[in-house]
Design an enzyme around this catalytic site. Structure first.
Site, PDB file in Angstrom:
ATOM      1  CG  ASP A   1      -1.703  -1.265   1.431  1.00  0.00           C
ATOM      2  OD1 ASP A   1      -2.106  -1.870   0.420  1.00  0.00           O
ATOM      3  OD2 ASP A   1      -1.925  -1.660   2.598  1.00  0.00           O
TER       4      ASP A   1
ATOM      5  CD  GLU B   1      -8.994  -2.902  -0.917  1.00  0.00           C
ATOM      6  OE1 GLU B   1      -9.473  -2.986   0.226  1.00  0.00           O
ATOM      7  OE2 GLU B   1      -8.226  -3.774  -1.384  1.00  0.00           O
TER       8      GLU B   1
END
Ligand code: FUB
Length: 339
Positions: A32, A239
């Site tokens: 991420d 997301e």
């Protein structure tokens, strides 16, 4: 996040020898990656994956991360420095578990680290921690941001100086539990023929510690102006949102989750609506895909992750590759090596 892994990552690990670019670090697992340029240096704020021994489930319980490390480098392909633990879950007074994808921002001599973590009731909230250094250590505020929900904060400062936070993720990210405006642990996604759940956005207060307005849902439309539907899972938001601006246009990019694309949509306001444009990166090795986009020395770069080092979907490694824009600003799709 996250569906059943169903061997997805593992199958790919066996058959994909050349995976676009190299892991930026291999002594820890990282995911991420939110990249920023502060004072001419590239700083990366990733999740820090580790083997927590938590069984896999559809809500991503096996992503049970406990701290953050900041990485930095003076140029792309330069030496990467790991600055050690920047924030530990034990120093976040309200946190329960699962320190997921963070982001960072700078304003007036202070660096802000924004992070999603479940509170002690199991509800994902967004927290903020501050430091005088981009590498921390960061000190967490005593409570989550008021009105915050879900996961994957991405902070964007516009050319007029206003800063916005984009948040949200469905499934394990809990966005479907907030459809009524209140948290409902039994909340469900819309039916497949209804508009998909959108990410949320809010302008930040001048002190960067709170929202300056209620969070609003963002609409992502097709080219005919109709909202993408919940059943359109090759294109709808799942997301991992990110915002950047290029030539006065706003580019909102995101993961499509269970179809594993990094997609993007463009608009003329930081609040949207955004019109779906296409795919930035085809599915990587591993279930999740999550990214950030920065400009550095006149070139555009995509920071992303895959699972090259481990072959396990919850033990990821961050990478970077160059992006190519067409004259109209759109992206040339990057094809992750075929499996
Ligand atoms: O790292 C935990 C979660 O996995 C992130 O919050 C999602 O975006 C997915 O990458």
């Amino acid at each position: 996040l996250l569906g059943t892994v169903s061997g997805f990552g593992q199958q790919r690990a066996e058959t994909a020898p050349k995976l676009l670019s190299k892991p930026l670090v291999s002594h820890i697992y990282t995911a991420d990656p939110s990249a920023h340029v502060f004072n001419g240096r590239i700083y990366i704020y990733p999740s820090h994956d580790y083997e927590a021994g938590v069984p896999e489930d559809d809500l991503g319980s096996h992503f049970a991360m406990r701290d953050y490390h900041v990485l930095s480098m003076d140029r792309i392909n330069g030496k990467v420095t790991d600055h050690g633990v920047a924030l530990d879950i034990k120093n976040i007074p309200w946190a329960g578990k699962q320190l997921w994808a963070p982001d960072a921002a700078y304003k007036n001599g202070t660096y802000y680290l924004y992070f999603p973590v479940k509170d002690k009731q199991g509800v994902f909230r967004i927290g903020v921690a501050t430091s005088k250094s981009p590498t921390g250590p960061f000190k967490a505020e005593s409570a989550p941001m008021k009105g915050s929900l879900s996961i994957d904060p991405a902070v964007f400062t516009d050319t007029d100086g206003q800063t916005y936070m984009y948040i949200g993720g469905i499934w394990g990210g809990q966005l479907q539990r907030w459809r009524s405006g209140q948290y409902n642990p039994n909340g469900k996604e819309p039916a497949t023929n209804e508009p998909a759940l959108g990410p949320k956005v809010a302008r930040l207060s001048k002190n960067m510690l709170q929202f300056d307005e209620p969070v609003k849902e963002i609409k992502i439309l097709d080219k005919a102006g109709k909202p993408l539907l919940a059943g359109d899972n090759k294109r709808r938001f799942f997301e991992g949102g990110w915002m950047h601006k290029y030539k006065d246009k706003y580019y909102f990019s995101y993961s499509t989750g269970d179809t594993h694309f990094l997609a993007y949509a463009t608009g003329t306001s930081p609040y949207g609506p955004f019109t779906y444009q296409g795919v930035i990166l085809t599915p990587v090795q591993g279930w999740t895909t999550h990214h950030s986009i920065i400009e550095f020395n006149g070139k555009w770069y995509l920071f992303y992750h895959d699972t090259e080092l481990s072959g396990k979907t919850h033990l990821r490694n961050v990478k970077v590759t160059e992006l190519t824009r067409k004259p109209d600003g759109s992206f040339v799709t990057i094809n992750y090596p075929a499996k």
